[in-house]
Design a protein around this motif. Structure first.
Motif: not given
Length: 262
Positions: A69-73, A100-102
């Motif tokens: 998903g969001a790699i930052s998370q 839902l990704g970045d």
């Protein structure tokens, strides 16, 4: 631990084969992974029997599918079949489901695995490899010191490295780190005293962490591949980390995903 390298070929992939990109091969009744915000991007499928890796820590069979998903998370989902099912099929996500990704989502092609003997080829996919990103903040997060991961990058040969807004500002011992409040501390959820206590606790158990750190494994390092349309930044990679004991126990839900810049 010797890294296993694979070339990624833009060739047709049969159902159940190891691959990156394209559509995942899931059981007929399995739903494509989503959460309340949208769908995860499928990035890789490992058929361990097909890969035939000679290692006591890698499963001998089973199929692992990985989604991010969001790699930052550090968002990811995984589906592991201990026995290769006989009802696998390509699964698409519903067209009205958001990503839902970045970044914006672009559907990739499938890339087939082929063993490579070129150990220095950055374009290869790496299995049980050394990481191209920082293992240090991953280890801190896994061990419950996530609050420190943006403050300290440690190196046991050089004591502690202090990382300040991405700049390596030198090496200092823990007592120096505690004194250097102005330079090293970043305001966040912890107070200064709580942050200092975390460092002291970590240093108190330093020998344990020295040994435990060696058990952190980069299970999979996926490169940018323009031919199939899988691009991480410019020439970056996405990497999945897991502790040795969790890999042996096939606890793939214990991993951490991280973006490794070029």
């Amino acid at each position: 631990m010797e890294s296993i390298h694979f070339q990624i070929l833009n060739e047709e992939v049969q159902i159940g084969q190891s691959k990156i990109g394209g559509l995942p091969h899931l059981r007929r009744e399995e739903e494509y992974p989503t959460n309340e915000r949208g769908f995860f991007e499928f990035v890789a499928q490992l058929n361990f029997e097909e890969l035939n890796v000679e290692s006591e820590i890698i499963p001998k069979k089973g199929i692992l599918s990985l989604f991010i998903g969001a790699i930052s998370q550090n968002e990811y989902e995984c589906i592991f079949y201990p026995e290769p099912p006989d009802d696998l099929e390509k699964k698409e996500v519903s067209s009205n489901t958001p990503f839902l990704g970045d970044t914006d989502f672009t559907q990739t092609k499938s890339g087939k695995f082929e063993r490579s003997n070129e150990k220095n080829n950055y374009n290869d996919l790496f299995l049980i490899s050394e990481s191209w990103s920082y293992k240090d903040p991953v280890y801190l997060k896994i061990m419950g010191f996530g609050e420190l991961e943006t403050n300290i990058l440690f190196d046991y040969k050089n004591n502690y490295k202090v990382d300040f807004f991405g700049r390596n500002s030198g090496v200092c011992k823990v007592e120096d780190l505690i004194k250097s409040k102005e330079e090293c501390f970043q305001l966040g959820k912890l107070s200064w005293e709580e942050w200092k206590d975390k460092i002291i606790q970590f240093d108190r158990d330093k020998k344990y962490h020295e040994e435990k750190y060696q058990e952190l494994i980069c299970l999979l390092s996926i490169p940018t591949n323009y031919e199939i349309g899988m691009v991480w930044g410019d020439m970056g990679r996405v990497e999945f980390f897991i502790m040795k004991e969790d890999l042996i126990a096939k606890r793939f839900d214990k991993m951490i995903v991280k973006y490794a810049p070029d």
